[in-house]
Design an enzyme around this catalytic site. Structure first.
Site, short mmCIF file in Angstrom:
data_model
loop_
_atom_site.label_atom_id
_atom_site.label_comp_id
_atom_site.label_asym_id
_atom_site.label_seq_id
_atom_site.Cartn_x
_atom_site.Cartn_y
_atom_site.Cartn_z
N HIS A 83 0.82 -1.21 0.00
CA HIS A 83 0.00 0.00 0.00
C HIS A 83 0.85 1.26 0.00
O HIS A 83 0.34 2.36 -0.21
CB HIS A 83 -0.99 0.00 1.17
CG HIS A 83 -0.39 0.24 2.53
ND1 HIS A 83 -0.02 -0.78 3.37
CD2 HIS A 83 -0.11 1.38 3.19
CE1 HIS A 83 0.45 -0.28 4.49
NE2 HIS A 83 0.41 1.04 4.42
N ASP A 114 0.51 -7.59 1.32
CA ASP A 114 0.89 -6.19 1.53
C ASP A 114 2.41 -5.99 1.59
O ASP A 114 2.96 -5.55 2.60
CB ASP A 114 0.24 -5.68 2.82
CG ASP A 114 0.22 -4.15 2.89
OD1 ASP A 114 0.59 -3.51 1.89
OD2 ASP A 114 -0.18 -3.63 3.94
N SER A 195 4.92 4.43 10.07
CA SER A 195 5.65 3.21 10.42
C SER A 195 5.32 2.05 9.50
O SER A 195 5.88 0.96 9.66
CB SER A 195 5.33 2.81 11.87
OG SER A 195 3.94 2.56 12.01
#
Length: 301
Positions: A83, A114, A195
């Site tokens: 993402h 991801d 993060s």
């Protein structure tokens, strides 16, 4: 990739709101051990500034802040969240340990999970020591003490402590991009915006997970396991294609007690337990959640 802000109802979201960090209870010896590990891996962690130049599929044009880390120093390969790499055209900059900024290009976007990879030119680094962090999903276990290093709250580098609490969590239900067909790791490292893509480090200095998101109202953080990422890295380096399954379904892990309520018989449970090959205890089975219309599993699962 979201640099801040969370949802008021506490639903999982990438870039969740900042919260006070938990206190550390490490002994002096453990602190010195962790300091040595951090000194070794810190040069491999980069802050990312990613510009999506135009809206594409689910991704909207804009600028996001995130984290990545070097997994192959010789070839300049950086792993990050999918993402963050995004599905559309991007311009990205990696900010290294000694504040050097290098342009990076997207070289892989995983279509299901991801993670993805950026690449930079290692010869362009002048001050930062070239380092890499090995991917070791085989070292993952409940109770392992961890450190999450990354651009938390857009601070370039923060070091957050935690402990692996779960390795059997279904993929978080995000608003937007959705991972599927994998169990996530859970831990209370209190990560927030920026993060995404941080390495989850054990005391050996190895990455056992990839930070992907967290809760907006608790310290819960969600880490992607690295089994598939390591396989893809190996094939990317070897120039080989990435094999994919063809069932075209979404499966969720359900515990046996819940499966009983869904119709699983004691005999079927015993048969499943008898066929278990892994040394890890078996506490549930996969349930087909969705089937792609027109796919090979339609009408069969």
């Amino acid at each position: 990739a979201d640099p801040g802000g969370g949802t008021p109802n506490g639903t999982p979201r990438r870039g969740s709101a900042s919260r006070p960090a938990p206190s550390s209870t490490s002994t002096g010896v453990e602190t010195r051990d962790w300091q040595a590990v951090i000194d070794r891996v810190k040069p491999a962690v980069v802050a990312l500034r990613v510009t999506l130049v135009r809206s594409f599929e689910r991704d909207e044009a804009g600028v996001g802040l995130a984290t990545g880390f070097v997994v192959d120093a010789k070839r300049g390969l950086i792993i990050a969240n999918r993402h963050v790499v995004s599905s559309g055209p991007t311009r990205a900059v990696a900010i290294f340990d000694q504040h050097e900024e290098l342009h990076v290009k997207a070289v892989y976007r995983d279509p299901t999970h991801d993670f993805g990879f950026f690449q930079f030119d290692p010869s362009q680094l002048r001050f930062t020591k070239l380092a890499e962090i090995p991917l070791r999903p085989d070292e993952l276990d409940v109770g392992v003490e961890i450190r999450v290093l990354g651009n938390d709250d857009a601070e370039k580098l923060q070091i957050l402590a935690g402990t692996v609490a779960r390795i059997d969590r279904n993929a978080p239900d995000y608003d937007g991009y959705q991972d599927e067909n994998t169990c996530y790791i859970g831990g209370a490292s209190n990560t927030s915006g920026g993060s995404s893509g941080s390495p989850v480090i054990n005391l050996a200095g190895h990455a056992i997970g990839l930070n992907a998101g967290g809760s907006s109202r608790t310290a819960a953080s969600f880490y992607l396991p690295l089994d598939r990422a390591r396989l893809c890295l190996e094939r990317l380096v070897a120039g080989k294609p990435f094999p994919r399954g063809t069932l075209q379904v979404v499966a969720l892990l359900k515990p046996f007690d819940q499966l009983r309520r869904m119709g699983l018989t004691p005999e079927q449970e015993e048969e499943a337990l008898a066929s278990r090959a892994s040394a890890r205890p078996m506490t549930g089975m996969l349930v087909v959640h969705r089937v792609l219309s027109g796919g090979p599993a339609e009408g069969k699962l």
